[in-house]
Write a protein that holds these residues in place. Structure first.
Motif, PDB file in Angstrom:
ATOM      1  N   SER A 125       0.844  -1.196   0.000  1.00 53.45           N
ATOM      2  CA  SER A 125       0.000   0.000   0.000  1.00 53.45           C
ATOM      3  C   SER A 125       0.879   1.246   0.000  1.00 53.45           C
ATOM      4  CB  SER A 125      -0.909   0.023   1.236  1.00 53.45           C
ATOM      5  OG  SER A 125      -1.712  -1.133   1.302  1.00 53.45           O
ATOM      6  N   ARG A 126       0.352   2.318  -0.550  1.00 62.00           N
ATOM      7  CA  ARG A 126       1.089   3.578  -0.537  1.00 62.00           C
ATOM      8  C   ARG A 126       0.971   4.239   0.832  1.00 62.00           C
ATOM      9  NH1 ARG A 126       0.701   6.844  -6.270  1.00 62.00           N
ATOM     10  NH2 ARG A 126       1.064   5.075  -7.670  1.00 62.00           N
ATOM     11  N   VAL A 127       2.050   4.854   1.255  1.00 59.58           N
ATOM     12  CA  VAL A 127       2.100   5.492   2.569  1.00 59.58           C
ATOM     13  C   VAL A 127       1.873   6.992   2.406  1.00 59.58           C
ATOM     14  CG1 VAL A 127       3.506   5.903   4.613  1.00 59.58           C
ATOM     15  CG2 VAL A 127       3.692   3.728   3.391  1.00 59.58           C
ATOM     16  N   HIS A 128       0.979   7.544   3.216  1.00 60.93           N
ATOM     17  CA  HIS A 128       0.665   8.970   3.176  1.00 60.93           C
ATOM     18  C   HIS A 128       1.574   9.765   4.119  1.00 60.93           C
ATOM     19  CE1 HIS A 128      -2.844   7.725   0.998  1.00 60.93           C
ATOM     20  NE2 HIS A 128      -3.416   7.169   2.050  1.00 60.93           N
ATOM     21  N   LEU A 129       1.609  11.065   3.889  1.00 64.05           N
ATOM     22  CA  LEU A 129       2.230  12.020   4.815  1.00 64.05           C
ATOM     23  C   LEU A 129       3.729  11.817   5.023  1.00 64.05           C
ATOM     24  CD1 LEU A 129      -0.717  12.240   7.316  1.00 64.05           C
ATOM     25  CD2 LEU A 129       0.381  14.229   6.287  1.00 64.05           C
ATOM     26  N   LEU A 130       4.403  11.264   4.048  1.00 61.44           N
ATOM     27  CA  LEU A 130       5.856  11.138   4.153  1.00 61.44           C
ATOM     28  C   LEU A 130       6.500  12.516   4.022  1.00 61.44           C
ATOM     29  CD1 LEU A 130       6.372   7.945   1.986  1.00 61.44           C
ATOM     30  CD2 LEU A 130       6.762   8.143   4.449  1.00 61.44           C
ATOM     31  N   GLY A 131       7.504  12.760   4.823  1.00 65.77           N
ATOM     32  CA  GLY A 131       8.179  14.053   4.791  1.00 65.77           C
ATOM     33  C   GLY A 131       7.434  15.153   5.507  1.00 65.77           C
ATOM     34  N   TYR A 132       6.468  14.787   6.332  1.00 60.73           N
ATOM     35  CA  TYR A 132       5.693  15.782   7.078  1.00 60.73           C
ATOM     36  C   TYR A 132       6.615  16.599   7.984  1.00 60.73           C
ATOM     37  CZ  TYR A 132       2.175  17.598  10.379  1.00 60.73           C
ATOM     38  OH  TYR A 132       1.391  18.402  11.174  1.00 60.73           O
ATOM     39  N   ARG A 133       6.611  17.910   7.788  1.00 58.66           N
ATOM     40  CA  ARG A 133       7.375  18.867   8.598  1.00 58.66           C
ATOM     41  C   ARG A 133       8.882  18.596   8.582  1.00 58.66           C
ATOM     42  NH1 ARG A 133       4.201  19.754  14.224  1.00 58.66           N
ATOM     43  NH2 ARG A 133       5.968  21.155  14.506  1.00 58.66           N
ATOM     44  N   LEU A 134       9.388  18.061   7.476  1.00 62.37           N
ATOM     45  CA  LEU A 134      10.832  17.811   7.368  1.00 62.37           C
ATOM     46  C   LEU A 134      11.584  19.132   7.521  1.00 62.37           C
ATOM     47  CD1 LEU A 134      12.849  15.427   6.673  1.00 62.37           C
ATOM     48  CD2 LEU A 134      12.900  16.408   4.368  1.00 62.37           C
ATOM     49  N   PRO A 135      12.509  19.205   8.468  1.00 61.17           N
ATOM     50  CA  PRO A 135      13.161  20.491   8.758  1.00 61.17           C
ATOM     51  C   PRO A 135      14.307  20.814   7.806  1.00 61.17           C
ATOM     52  CG  PRO A 135      13.972  18.821  10.252  1.00 61.17           C
ATOM     53  CD  PRO A 135      12.900  18.160   9.425  1.00 61.17           C
ATOM     54  N   GLU A 136      14.736  22.041   7.865  1.00 61.56           N
ATOM     55  CA  GLU A 136      15.865  22.508   7.065  1.00 61.56           C
ATOM     56  C   GLU A 136      17.122  21.720   7.427  1.00 61.56           C
ATOM     57  OE1 GLU A 136      18.061  26.761   5.951  1.00 61.56           O
ATOM     58  OE2 GLU A 136      16.396  26.688   7.386  1.00 61.56           O
ATOM     59  N   GLY A 137      17.923  21.418   6.412  1.00 62.89           N
ATOM     60  CA  GLY A 137      19.153  20.678   6.641  1.00 62.89           C
ATOM     61  C   GLY A 137      19.021  19.185   6.431  1.00 62.89           C
TER      62      GLY A 137
END
Length: 227
Positions: A125-137
Motif C-alpha cells: 500500500s502507498r504510505v501517506h504524509l511522508l516528509g511531514y514537517r521535514l526540517p531545514e538541513g
C-alpha cells in the motif's frame, strides 16, 4: 632471517572489541522498539479511520508519533531497516497509511542524519504524509510511489520522490523543495506558503497556491506568470 612479525604472534589484543553477535542483538532490539512504537501508534489511531482529513487529529497523531520515538536511540540505518520490516506488516495495518507515514516522518525528523533513504518499492500500500514537517538541513529520498500529502507542512527540508505521488503533494508547504520524478495527483501545492514543488511528469491538478512556485518539468505553472 629473523621474522619481523614474531613479536606480534602472541598478541591477543585488548579484549575490548564488541562481538558481532552483540552488535546484531543491539540492532534487533532497536528495530523491535521501533516496531513496538509503531504498533502503539496504530492501536491509538485505528478507531478513527477519518482522522487524516481532520487537522486536529493530524496534529494529535504526529505528537503521539514524536512521543513514541522521543526516548529511542536509533540511526539512519535503523530507519531503513524499519522500512523493510513494514513489508511484512499485515495489509490492514498498512492500509492506515497516514499513521505509518507520520511515524516514519517522526523518525526522519529526529534521526541525526542529513540524508535519509526510504526504500518503499516493496510495500503493498502507498504510505501517506511522508516528509511531514521535514526540517531545514535534511534531505529525504523516497524510492517508490507515495500516497497523499507528501511533504505536507515542509519546514525547509528537501524531498526527492523516485516515483509518483498521490493528492495534495506539498500541501501547506512553508519552506523547502519537493521533486517528484513521476506524476503528482490532484490539488498539488494546495495552501503552499513558500518553497518549490517540481513535478517531472504530469500534474493531476493544481490547488490554491498561496505562495512559492510549482513547476511542471521546467515550466512554472503556479503562480501563473504574466505575459
Amino acid at each position: 632471517m629473523v621474522n619481523p612479525f614474531r613479536e606480534f604472534h602472541t598478541y591477543g589484543g585488548s579484549g575490548k572489541e564488541i562481538p558481532l553477535d552483540r552488535i546484531i542483538a543491539t540492532k534487533d532490539l532497536t528495530l523491535e522498539r521501533l516496531i513496538t512504537g509503531y504498533h502503539k501508534l496504530i492501536e491509538d489511531e485505528v478507531h478513527n479511520l477519518v482522522w487524516v482529513a481532520e487537522h486536529g487529529a493530524l496534529l494529535r497523531a504526529y505528537a503521539a508519533a514524536e512521543k513514541a520515538v522521543a526516548e529511542l536511540s536509533f540511526t539512519v540505518e535503523d530507519v531503513e531497516d524499519f522500512c523493510f520490516a513494514l513489508e511484512s506488516t499485515p495489509r490492514f495495518t498498512l492500509a492506515l497509511g497516514g499513521p505509518s507515514g507520520l511515524y516514519l516522518s517522526a523518525l526522519c525528523n529526529r534521526v541525526e542524519a542529513a540524508e535519509i533513504m526510504l526504500r518503499l518499492k516493496g510495500l503493498k500500500s502507498r504510505v501517506h504524509l511522508l516528509g511531514y514537517r521535514l526540517p531545514e538541513g535534511k534531505r529525504l529520498v523516497i524510492e517508490g510511489h507515495c500516497g497523499d500529502f507528501v511533504g505536507a507542512a515542509l519546514e525547509g527540508g528537501e524531498i526527492l520522490v523516485q516515483g509518483s505521488t498521490g493528492n495534495w503533494t506539498g500541501v501547506g508547504l512553508r519552506r523547502g523543495k519537493i521533486t517528484v520524478e513521476g506524476n503528482s495527483g490532484e490539488r498539488t501545492g494546495e495552501w503552499m506558503e513558500g518553497g518549490e514543488v517540481h513535478v517531472e511528469g504530469r500534474i493531476g491538478s493544481l490547488g490554491q497556491v498561496k505562495g512559492g512556485k510549482v513547476y511542471a518539468g521546467t515550466r512554472q505553472v503556479a503562480p501563473v506568470r504574466e505575459t
